[in-house]
Design a protein around this motif. Sequence first.
Motif: not given
Lengths: 237, 237, 237, 237
Positions: B113-115, B118-119, B144, D113-115, D118, D142-146, D151
């Motif tokens: 996923d987008t996370g 980022w990582f 996802g 996040d997008t998940g 869903w 951080p590590y989620g959706v920017p 997005h």
Amino acid sequence: MNHDVIISCAVTGDDTKVTKSPHCAVTPVEIAATAIAAAQAGAAIVHIHVREPETGAFSMETRHYREVVKRIRESKVDVIVNLTCGMGGYIVVGDHGLKDTPGPGSDFVSQDDTGNLWFVKQMIKEGLLSAPSLIQLCMGIPYGVPADVGHLLAMVNSLPENCNWGTFAISRMQMPWVAQAVLLGGNVRVGLEDNLYLSKGVYASNAQLVEKARTIIEAMGARVLTPAQAREKLQLR
Amino acid sequence: MNHDVIISCAVTGDDTKVTKSPHCAVTPVEIAATAIAAAQAGAAIVHIHVREPETGAFSMETRHYREVVKRIRESKVDVIVNLTCGMGGYIVVGDHGLKDTPGPGSDFVSQDDTGNLWFVKQMIKEGLLSAPSLIQLCMGIPYGVPADVGHLLAMVNSLPENCNWGTFAISRMQMPWVAQAVLLGGNVRVGLEDNLYLSKGVYASNAQLVEKARTIIEAMGARVLTPAQAREKLQLR
Amino acid sequence: MNHDVIISCAVTGDDTKVTKSPHCAVTPVEIAATAIAAAQAGAAIVHIHVREPETGAFSMETRHYREVVKRIRESKVDVIVNLTCGMGGYIVVGDHGLKDTPGPGSDFVSQDDTGNLWFVKQMIKEGLLSAPSLIQLCMGIPYGVPADVGHLLAMVNSLPENCNWGTFAISRMQMPWVAQAVLLGGNVRVGLEDNLYLSKGVYASNAQLVEKARTIIEAMGARVLTPAQAREKLQLR
Amino acid sequence: MNHDVIISCAVTGDDTKVTKSPHCAVTPVEIAATAIAAAQAGAAIVHIHVREPETGAFSMETRHYREVVKRIRESKVDVIVNLTCGMGGYIVVGDHGLKDTPGPGSDFVSQDDTGNLWFVKQMIKEGLLSAPSLIQLCMGIPYGVPADVGHLLAMVNSLPENCNWGTFAISRMQMPWVAQAVLLGGNVRVGLEDNLYLSKGVYASNAQLVEKARTIIEAMGARVLTPAQAREKLQLR
């Protein structure tokens, strides 16, 4: 994604291309023949311009249109005939040629840029146009909207509700744009008006372009509609 | 648009699919065989999971990986072997199998996923990862990122500079997503790990899926890279 | 996001608005005065049209432009003066008025739709235009590009590399578009040419519109550039 | 664009921030006080976490929640109280505190996040959730959706039909994201849980953050809803 795809074939275009490709149709006989071949290859709609038979120059003569339509109908090959009127107005030809034209569903509108889409929506709002049969988004024509996915997505998100739509791009982007149209829920257009080549240096016939579009569409898991199915989807007649 | 497309084939996946399709590979012999067939059909990269040979259950056993790699190399069919390590870490197998593994270019990162994107960017920033060979964006997996063009476009616009990337979607969207990837400049992935069917009710082999992807890619005017060309594009070794 | 925002103020527009708002400037004296007030409120650039002093009708007369510029310069209020030439060509006025005009940096180009953006990029490619100081994307004008975020995003992603750009929208979308411009990395434009109202039924002066834009920009954590800072950012002179 | 904007204020967050800002609320008395101040500044919803009063560490203790709610209600200041349950489940507190909780409309779902989006759509599909009152899209963690416009646009286009939604971003992007939310039709969230600063080096109180959000919203031509108007828009009770 669109699983029921209508292929339009724009069989001939402006005069400068005449001397380039051996497949370019000039006379009404040739234009009708290439349109019939395109239909047999899978095009549900043929988009017709006509030319001066001697010079190949662009023409608006009714008699040339009349002859093209007559020959297509005489062939008994079923296809939706979409005559251009140069700019803006489009008409659908009924089964009896220009006698019952414009046929019901004469709502095809050519889209040159986002401004025309605004215009279409305004016409619908003012009751001048019922929900169009097919809004066509032309992309990649120099100084128009670039054949860019972001632009197409923005335009698709701005379409009137519940409309059918298609998009096409020119030259090298013609075939990729067939895939892009299907992916975003639209219909497709190919043909020598927009691109002359099957591959680098190899001229294409309209039938070959339609076949290639069909290949892409079917490989993606969608189906190509027949003219009868297209009429139903577009609510013509 | 990407004109030099790398096809990855994910040849087998989790155990629940084993009993469904006759084409699912279970033993190292079968997995190697289907990988070889995929390579011969045009896959430059084969993405390998292994299974318990008796049950088909998911496995992480080195000896199964070793046997798969050995058999692929013995066949003399050239292909980039990409072994999964379950989640996160991926390694590239050199020409001498697990002896020279991880091979240079072991930078494949799976994108869930987008996370994770980022990582990856953070790891590059911290010098833990050099510019990855191939960032893979997985879409359409439940919970996802949906296989939606707007989402893909946003992610593609967020990729690190000058990276190679690919994207794939599962089930019905596998083949359409091949086209979408190419249109946006990426590489593609097909294979039985992501989709079992050639068409409604018809099971596919990995070779058939690769062939269909190839059909779409070439009809769009792009070319499929050989493993040698893929190594060069990805700067492996 | 743009943290160093240039505010342009388009101080007057076409004649139909003259009779509506008491703040509309008609004579060169009035136009100069409102431009000075806009500059004092925070506009780094004033965008100038002129009118026939008696009727308020649109004018292209050099003498009206000359008088406006003279009065602005005499006020000693620093501001970048951007004179329109009706359509397409724009010039920057140097500190000595029309004597040293077009000043360096006369690269302002008005963007009416995506086609003009194509044209700008073509001109850059052909060496007819060096990297423009400021590309302005006009949105929301009927039959142009709608003031829609998706469209703006697509156009921003199509801009030439390393260019400065701005965008504005008309009427009710003027102020929201100030925020949108900043969010996407661009500069802003307000002014009576594009919108007459401060709020429903309440006419605005140019200074009030500039102040409101400033409020939004600073609340978002960005700063408003002075004319001197704007000249540096745009690489004028 | 959203012209009727609901401001949520997330008044306190995790323990690490406690020692940083003098405005961080720790005890139920402090949390209630800052929530009341936020409501008076214009927040229609206050989003409540609680802490161990001695240490400031994160807490899930019902008695702390109970005390916060009791004090808010006793103040007679009207506001929608949204208690967090740590992760996933959210409840709305009725006018009589925890006695009539969960109140009708307890459909708030946090979006990480997008998940999760869903997941929400799946829950609606399966009848486990009626159309949510407010779907909140968290961005920039951080590590989620920017916190990226592309997005957000993709996610907004994927929302269930006819839902209310909001979005927020953290740190420096908190205030810009207030504008972005409104521009795309959504509601906003500010508060010390997401950002501690009014400007560089200057700590903010929750009331100040709400005021700044209000400034942006009103300058854009939209209005801030009262709790009563928000209940109606969200169809609570």
